[in-house]
Motif scaffolding. Structure first.
Motif, PDB file in Angstrom:
ATOM      1  N   ASN A  47      -4.748   6.113  -6.665  1.00 43.71           N
ATOM      2  CA  ASN A  47      -6.041   5.492  -6.374  1.00 43.71           C
ATOM      3  C   ASN A  47      -5.943   3.981  -6.606  1.00 43.71           C
ATOM      4  N   PRO A  48      -6.394   3.158  -5.643  1.00 44.58           N
ATOM      5  CA  PRO A  48      -6.298   1.697  -5.814  1.00 44.58           C
ATOM      6  C   PRO A  48      -6.952   1.198  -7.095  1.00 44.58           C
ATOM      7  N   TYR A 106      -3.227  15.500  -8.444  1.00 44.43           N
ATOM      8  CA  TYR A 106      -2.699  14.580  -9.467  1.00 44.43           C
ATOM      9  C   TYR A 106      -2.152  13.309  -8.822  1.00 44.43           C
ATOM     10  N   LEU A 107      -1.423  13.460  -7.705  1.00 47.74           N
ATOM     11  CA  LEU A 107      -0.854  12.292  -7.029  1.00 47.74           C
ATOM     12  C   LEU A 107      -1.944  11.397  -6.455  1.00 47.74           C
ATOM     13  N   GLN A 108      -2.967  12.006  -5.835  1.00 49.86           N
ATOM     14  CA  GLN A 108      -4.015  11.191  -5.223  1.00 49.86           C
ATOM     15  C   GLN A 108      -4.797  10.400  -6.264  1.00 49.86           C
ATOM     16  N   GLN A 157       0.854  -1.177   0.000  1.00 47.94           N
ATOM     17  CA  GLN A 157       0.000   0.000   0.000  1.00 47.94           C
ATOM     18  C   GLN A 157       0.894   1.232   0.000  1.00 47.94           C
ATOM     19  N   LEU A 158       0.648   2.131  -0.919  1.00 46.30           N
ATOM     20  CA  LEU A 158       1.493   3.303  -1.089  1.00 46.30           C
ATOM     21  C   LEU A 158       0.637   4.550  -1.005  1.00 46.30           C
ATOM     22  N   HIS A 159       1.057   5.494  -0.163  1.00 43.32           N
ATOM     23  CA  HIS A 159       0.389   6.790  -0.020  1.00 43.32           C
ATOM     24  C   HIS A 159       1.443   7.877  -0.095  1.00 43.32           C
ATOM     25  N   ALA A 160       1.092   8.986  -0.749  1.00 41.16           N
ATOM     26  CA  ALA A 160       2.052  10.078  -0.893  1.00 41.16           C
ATOM     27  C   ALA A 160       1.290  11.396  -1.013  1.00 41.16           C
ATOM     28  N   ALA A 206       2.492   0.469 -11.386  1.00 38.30           N
ATOM     29  CA  ALA A 206       3.148   0.555 -10.079  1.00 38.30           C
ATOM     30  C   ALA A 206       4.663   0.688 -10.202  1.00 38.30           C
ATOM     31  N   HIS A 207       5.221   0.042 -11.189  1.00 39.69           N
ATOM     32  CA  HIS A 207       6.677   0.122 -11.401  1.00 39.69           C
ATOM     33  C   HIS A 207       7.128   1.568 -11.603  1.00 39.69           C
TER      34      HIS A 207
END
Length: 966
Positions: free
Chosen positions: A652-653, A646-648, A557-560, A663-664
């Motif tokens: 988004n899953p 833009y990042l959110q 899980q990645l959040h930024a 993802a890469h």
């Protein structure tokens, strides 16, 4: 019985003597003898004294001639104070060179002769003779240098010697790799193998003794200096053995030997490389590439120890506030470096290496390169060529390439024709005849019934094309329909492009294109280190340690979000910087770090993902650019808000599930490292290669239009040659890949067992720059092992670049540059550097102590890092990232052996003397000086053993013929 009788008679005599004369008779007898001897000595002394006095009296009354007046005058002249000696200080005719040269002579005599000579004599004549002999030799040397043409030496022989040295080193490495055994002293084995290959290539000379034995090296330099003194000194001075030996020892052991030892020291070369590219800052990613690729445990241990030392220092600091975040990032980076070093050391010590091509191929998640991009890229096309040749579909690919060449040529011809028609000159029939001949050549070669191999395409299209060729004028688009069908066939047919993506050649192609990276890869599995996603240079080996430790089924899980923004000023360049806080969670751990990105990084990343995932172009909208007032605080806050949105949306899953390979790219962008722009922007990479070619073609066309009327005939010939371009291209491709034999068979010679410049034609007008570039590129990057189409393409590219940049003045510019290198100013600067290196501030430099091994190992790492970083991206686009990395590291590794460096220095010295004294037989002299080589003797024995059977056979045949004749 005899001994008893002697003792008996002796005892009887002694008893009778004592009974007759008494017990004191022995003492009286000894006293009488002593008095007799003393009296005789006194009488002899008195008699001799009286006779001597009489003889002296007779000599006093004798008459002798008067003493000459010249002797006292000579004695007085010698007793006078010595007058100052006048010396002619002119050596080369240039004062800026003579002054430092005179200082070198003075320092040499002072430190190597005067310090011991003055303890023996105060006479200055011997020193004057030595100084005059040295000056005379330098005058003769300077006169020879002025008469010598140095252009062939610098443009041909020097490059040839370096390329040959590199070829020998490459062959030695290949032989050791073929042996496959883990040798304890691989460096020594490499040196022995190197000189084995040298004698096989040179045939008549091998320099192993001079480079490996200090005693033989000193003897070689003595002999060489004595030969030079014989050529440069007057006969009378050379016959003076004492002076000749002194000068010889000063030159050989005092100057040449220390200089050669310094130039061949690997540590000195590494420091010099770092100094040469000192303006380039070390890049973190390039440094990590070198660590992951290193096969030297000493380098890894030296880097690990230094990282541990820095880690202890950072942990001892007492900081607070904003500095603590910086220190934490530095600690994480050092921990990751230590971990990578430990992992690499364990792998090297265990001897377990992984086939990284199979590892990446089995990983399953590879980047997809479209076929149209493969067909316009040099590096990708060569791998696709190899695959099509294996599957028997090479005719389709060659047809497509030939048609592309025909189209460009036809367009150029028609533009020339239109420009001539505007000027009132008509050559329509000739131009159309050339185009028709070129079109018929393509048809006959690939589409006719006689074509072999033949392109299998719809017969109706082929018949339509034949009808058009027979009744209409050819156009650049005449083959477009068939070419489009061939392209679709290569794209859709399971034998071609779809199967190519599953082949090992495709994986190697990705490695060369810097695209071999897996989306699920993560650098550190325990949360202590930074994330590191491979290499900016794209080596297939860079993710070796990490790929083998990362499970592929782990969910992340990645959040930024952008937490802060600011304005930076770097070397006068102002730009905005955005701090991104990243949280990463998995089943076992949680990580948080900050990474910093510019708007240009966001823009590059956006172009990268929208090109790979076309459906994202309509979903993701990046905030637009602003040319003016883009550093305003309100504007930066607004852009920060837009970039956060833009990042959110990107994280988004649902977005990740829709595009799993995305993802890469996201991981790569958010990792705590410097962002490598354009790493995935394959389209722009293609443009950087294709655009120069297109521009050069336009330049040729514009040049043709601007040619004056007086050159019309020459331009007509050039147009004729351009009209035959496509036909030659097809023939070249067939000869390269189908091995069409030439009309006249050439004598076979193994190119790997001859000098590098042997096949180069010296009669080509623009051959000098091409020779330099092609020789270096062939040997450094081993292009001869690749298919000949790539090498020919690179040669054509270099020709276009040279002609577009310099035109016909390239030879003159090279001559001017050589003249500048040999100008008095540059020679004086070289002499001053030599003087300052050996006598800093006029004092003889002490022997520099050998630096610690750890420092030398870290210098090696720094040198390799800077070399990899300084390589231009355009070179990687032409020959591939993996090939570029291997070539640069091969050259660097070649300089890490002092014996091999000595060999190269001596080769340069020998070629220099051969150029300076062309009338003397220096090649034969060097062959004799190196004749005691053990490798040379073994080679002659092997050669004799292989030639003996054939010689016996020829003798037998001749005897049989003689008998038959009789």
């Amino acid at each position: 019985q005899t001994s008893l009788s002697i003792w008996g008679w002796g005892s009887l005599g002694l008893v009778l003597f004592l009974a007759t004369f008494g017990p004191f008779a022995i003492f009286y007898f000894a006293f009488y003898i002593l008095c007799f001897v003393g009296g005789g000595f006194v009488v002899t002394l008195l008699f001799g004294k009286s006779n001597s006095e009489k003889y002296l009296e007779q000599c006093e009354h004798s008459f002798l001639p008067c003493t000459s007046v010249g002797i006292p005058k000579c004695i007085e002249e010698m007793k006078r104070e010595a007058r100052p000696i006048k010396i002619d200080r002119r050596l080369t005719g240039a004062n800026i060179i003579d002054e430092p040269l005179q200082q070198v002579i003075q320092f040499s005599l002072r430190d190597y002769v005067q310090y011991w000579y003055y303890t023996l004599s105060d006479d200055e004549s011997f020193l004057l003779e030595i100084r005059q002999a040295l000056q005379y030799a330098l005058v003769q040397f300077s006169a020879r240098s002025k008469e010598t043409d140095w252009q062939p030496y610098f443009t041909t022989r020097l490059v040839d010697d370096f390329g040959t040295h590199l070829r020998v080193f490459r062959k030695a490495q290949q032989r050791i790799a073929e042996k496959g055994s883990q040798m304890k002293d691989q460096a020594e084995e490499l040196v022995d193998t190197f000189f084995e290959v040298e004698v096989e290539m040179e045939k008549e000379v091998c320099r192993d003794l001079v480079c490996t034995s200090p005693k033989d090296e000193e003897g070689f330099l003595r002999d060489l200096c004595e030969v030079l003194l014989y050529m440069l000194l007057p006969p009378g001075d050379f016959q003076n053995k004492i002076m000749r030996y002194f000068v010889r020892e000063i030159l050989s052991r005092g100057i040449l030997l220390p200089l050669i030892n310094q130039l061949s020291d690997p540590d000195y070369i590494n420091q010099y490389v770092i100094w040469m590219i000192r303006d380039s800052n070390c890049n973190y990613e390039a440094f990590m590439n070198i660590i992951k690729l290193s096969d030297n445990i000493g380098e890894l241990e030296a880097v690990k120890d230094k990282a541990s030392e820095e880690l202890q220092y950072l942990r001892s600091l007492d900081t607070a506030g904003d500095d603590i975040n910086t220190i934490k990032n530095q600690i994480n980076s050092l921990l990751y470096v230590i971990k990578v070093c430990d992992s690499r050391i364990q792998r090297l010590q265990s001897g377990k290496e992984i086939d990284t091509v199979k590892l990446a191929a089995n990983f399953g998640k590879l980047c997809t390169v479209p076929l149209d991009h493969i067909l316009v890229d040099n590096v990708a096309l060569q791998f696709f060529m190899d695959y099509m040749q294996q599957t028997g579909g090479q005719a389709h690919l060659f047809f497509w390439m030939t048609v592309e060449g025909y189209r460009v040529t036809a367009q150029q011809q028609l533009e020339v024709l239109q420009s001539r028609q505007k000027d009132g000159k008509h050559q329509t029939n000739q131009t159309k005849g050339l185009l028709r001949a070129a079109a018929f050549g393509v048809y006959e070669q690939y589409l006719s019934e006689k074509a072999s191999p033949r392109v299998n395409i719809d017969d109706n299209l082929v018949a339509k094309l034949a009808e058009t060729l027979n009744h209409e004028d050819p156009t650049p688009e005449i083959f477009d329909d068939i070419q489009r069908k061939v392209y679709e066939l290569m794209l859709r047919d399971e034998r071609f492009y779809p199967s190519f993506k599953q082949n090992v050649l495709y994986v190697r192609m990705l490695a060369e294109l810097d695209m071999l990276k897996d989306p699920s890869f993560r650098g550190s599995d325990d949360g202590e280190g930074e994330s590191f996603n491979g290499s900016p240079t794209g080596s297939i080996n860079l993710s070796l340690d990490d790929l083998s430790n990362v499970p592929s089924d782990e969910t992340i899980q990645l959040h930024a979000y952008i937490s802060d923004t600011g304005v930076c000023n770097d070397h006068g360049k102002t730009y905005a910087l955005y701090a991104i806080t990243v949280h990463r969670r998995n089943a076992n751990s949680e990580e948080m770090w900050k990474t910093y990105r510019r708007y240009s990084d966001f823009h590059d990343f956006h172009m990268r993902i929208t090109e790979q995932f076309e459906n994202l172009a309509n979903i993701l909208k990046l905030p637009g650019k602003k040319t003016f007032n883009n550093m305003d605080r309100e504007f930066l806050e607004k852009r920060k808000k837009d970039l956060n949105a833009y990042l959110q949306l990107l994280l988004n899953p649902e977005m990740m599930k829709a595009s799993p390979a995305l993802a890469h790219y996201v991981y790569d962008f958010l990792e705590n490292k410097a962002y490598s722009k354009g790493k995935g922007d394959f389209a722009r990479k293609m443009d950087t290669f294709v655009n120069p070619l297109r521009n050069s073609m336009r330049n040729v066309s514009n040049a043709v239009k601007s040619i004056p009327d007086s050159l019309a005939e020459g331009m007509t010939k050039m147009s004729d040659n351009m009209g035959k371009m496509s036909e030659r291209l097809g023939q070249d491709i067939k000869q390269s890949f189908f091995k069409v034999p030439p009309l006249m068979q050439k004598t076979y010679s193994d190119p790997d067992h001859c000098r590098v410049a042997a096949p180069i034609d010296d009669n080509v007008d623009d051959n000098i720059p091409l020779r330099v570039m092609l020789l270096l590129m062939d040997e450094v990057f081993d292009l001869k092992e690749r298919n000949q189409w790539l090498r020919r393409n690179i040669k054509n590219l270099l020709q276009q670049l040279i002609r577009a940049t310099y035109g016909d003045t390239i030879n003159r510019k090279i001559v001017d540059h050589v003249d500048w290198m040999t100008s008095p100013e540059q020679v004086a600067d070289a002499v001053k550097r030599f003087r300052d290196a050996f006598w800093p501030n006029g004092i003889l430099a002490e022997t520099v102590p050998r630096r610690d091994k750890a420092i030398r190992m870290r210098t090696r790492v720094a040198g390799k890092t800077k070399l990899l970083e300084v390589m231009p991206d355009e070179l990687k686009h032409i020959i591939g990232a993996e090939t570029t990395r291997k070539g640069i590291l091969r050259v660097f590794e070649m300089f890490q052996h002092s014996q091999l460096n000595k060999r190269m220095v001596y080769v340069f010295l020998e070629r220099f003397l051969e150029t300076l004294f062309p009338q003397n037989k220096f090649p034969e002299l060097f062959n004799k000086l190196h004749s005691r080589s053990k490798q040379m003797q073994r080679y002659k024995q092997r050669l004799h053993s292989t030639q003996a059977p054939s010689l016996q056979k020829s003798l037998l045949v001749s005897h049989i013929r003689l008998l038959m004749h009789l």
